[in-house]
Design a protein around this motif. Sequence first.
Motif, mmCIF file in Angstrom:
data_model
loop_
_atom_site.group_PDB
_atom_site.id
_atom_site.type_symbol
_atom_site.label_atom_id
_atom_site.label_comp_id
_atom_site.label_asym_id
_atom_site.label_seq_id
_atom_site.Cartn_x
_atom_site.Cartn_y
_atom_site.Cartn_z
ATOM 1 N N ASN A 51 135.232 -85.869 99.917
ATOM 2 C CA ASN A 51 135.492 -86.387 101.257
ATOM 3 C C ASN A 51 135.230 -87.876 101.385
ATOM 4 O O ASN A 51 135.551 -88.476 102.421
ATOM 5 N N HIS A 52 134.645 -88.473 100.361
ATOM 6 C CA HIS A 52 134.377 -89.919 100.386
ATOM 7 C C HIS A 52 135.448 -90.733 99.653
ATOM 8 O O HIS A 52 135.299 -91.948 99.523
ATOM 9 N N VAL A 53 136.506 -90.080 99.183
ATOM 10 C CA VAL A 53 137.572 -90.839 98.527
ATOM 11 C C VAL A 53 138.253 -91.772 99.533
ATOM 12 O O VAL A 53 138.617 -92.908 99.197
ATOM 13 N N HIS A 54 138.423 -91.314 100.773
ATOM 14 C CA HIS A 54 139.006 -92.155 101.820
ATOM 15 C C HIS A 54 138.110 -93.380 102.013
ATOM 16 O O HIS A 54 136.912 -93.251 102.282
ATOM 17 N N ILE A 55 138.659 -94.568 101.873
ATOM 18 C CA ILE A 55 137.866 -95.789 101.763
ATOM 19 C C ILE A 55 136.897 -96.027 102.933
ATOM 20 O O ILE A 55 135.736 -96.385 102.712
ATOM 21 N N LYS A 110 151.609 -91.915 101.101
ATOM 22 C CA LYS A 110 152.072 -92.869 102.106
ATOM 23 C C LYS A 110 150.961 -93.806 102.570
ATOM 24 O O LYS A 110 151.203 -94.949 102.925
ATOM 25 N N ARG A 111 149.728 -93.297 102.587
ATOM 26 C CA ARG A 111 148.597 -94.110 103.035
ATOM 27 C C ARG A 111 147.781 -94.660 101.871
ATOM 28 O O ARG A 111 146.628 -95.046 102.035
ATOM 29 N N GLY A 112 148.374 -94.708 100.717
ATOM 30 C CA GLY A 112 147.662 -95.211 99.551
ATOM 31 C C GLY A 112 147.168 -94.093 98.666
ATOM 32 O O GLY A 112 147.674 -92.976 98.715
ATOM 33 N N LEU A 113 146.155 -94.380 97.871
ATOM 34 C CA LEU A 113 145.638 -93.407 96.918
ATOM 35 C C LEU A 113 144.800 -92.351 97.627
ATOM 36 O O LEU A 113 144.030 -92.650 98.535
ATOM 37 N N ALA A 114 144.949 -91.106 97.201
ATOM 38 C CA ALA A 114 144.219 -89.998 97.813
ATOM 39 C C ALA A 114 144.028 -88.897 96.774
ATOM 40 O O ALA A 114 144.641 -88.914 95.702
ATOM 41 N N CYS A 115 143.160 -87.936 97.088
ATOM 42 C CA CYS A 115 142.962 -86.787 96.195
ATOM 43 C C CYS A 115 144.261 -85.999 96.095
ATOM 44 O O CYS A 115 144.813 -85.578 97.106
ATOM 45 N N GLY A 116 144.736 -85.804 94.881
ATOM 46 C CA GLY A 116 145.907 -84.969 94.701
ATOM 47 C C GLY A 116 145.533 -83.553 94.346
ATOM 48 O O GLY A 116 146.187 -82.598 94.748
#
Length: 294
Positions: free
Chosen positions: A221-225, A273-279
């Motif tokens: 949950n902390h991947v989002h900057i 779309k919003r950049g890098l995220a957990c895939g």
Amino acid sequence: MQHNREYFCLEPAKFRLDGGAMFGIIPKPLWNKVHPSDEQNRIDLALRLILIKEEDKVILIDTGIGDHNPEKFNERFDVRTEMQPLSLALKEIDLTPDDVTDLILSHLHFDHIGGIGEMVDGVMTPIFKNAKCHIHKEHYDYAHSPTERDSGSFHCKNFDPVVDWYKDNSLMVWHDGEEGKILDLKSGPINFKCSHGHTPFLMHPYDERFIYLADLIPTSNHVHIPWVMGYDISPGITTKDKREFLNFIFEKDLTMIYEHDPIYWGGKLVEGKRGLACGENFNQIEKSAYKINL
């Protein structure tokens, strides 16, 4: 090629920390949806270590919280463990503490270095007596002169006797700089890259397959900057570090290891779309030690 390198997760304990502190300025209605708190506002967290095994090397990254803390401390943080938890975890994969050849410490907060020693007749004694101990020198220096804000995270009286033992026995290996090589192994090096937002010179070990994120990105949950811990000494720096690290991880296609996620041991990044995220995130196994495929 790393065809003969094996990776394991060790989970010697679980504990709880305040959810507000873990998610900083993010409002509780948001973080509580994905990481629910208990009646004391604490969230469940793992203490996940990584063990790397190849030929004549057994490398352990971080040591968890230990079994020597006072009862009041264990109640406050809801520490759930057994005595000699690392020995028990290693036994699950047919190893003992004496088999560990290298101990890499990301940083010196109590929940990362607590398992470095055990109390024997009132004296803190090293558990890994055959290992070389790898610590970042500038972080070690900071740990002994932190700010008043984070001084409670460094239990120097617990780890100093063990670090001194490693020094006295010529087993202490100091690292410095922003990045470098921790170990040069037959199947490829284990390198490090530093972040500074959580604590100065936090050392992140990585190889061609994984990176140990420690407290830069403690859970999925902390991947989002913007989701940055209130515990961080420089939250604004953390956001810059996270962006740099996420780009680095994506470019190298590394698997992220989450040290504190109670559900997932790791994950992979995708570009959205919003950049890098957990895939994709990878579920932990309810065992104190288990092999992972990277």
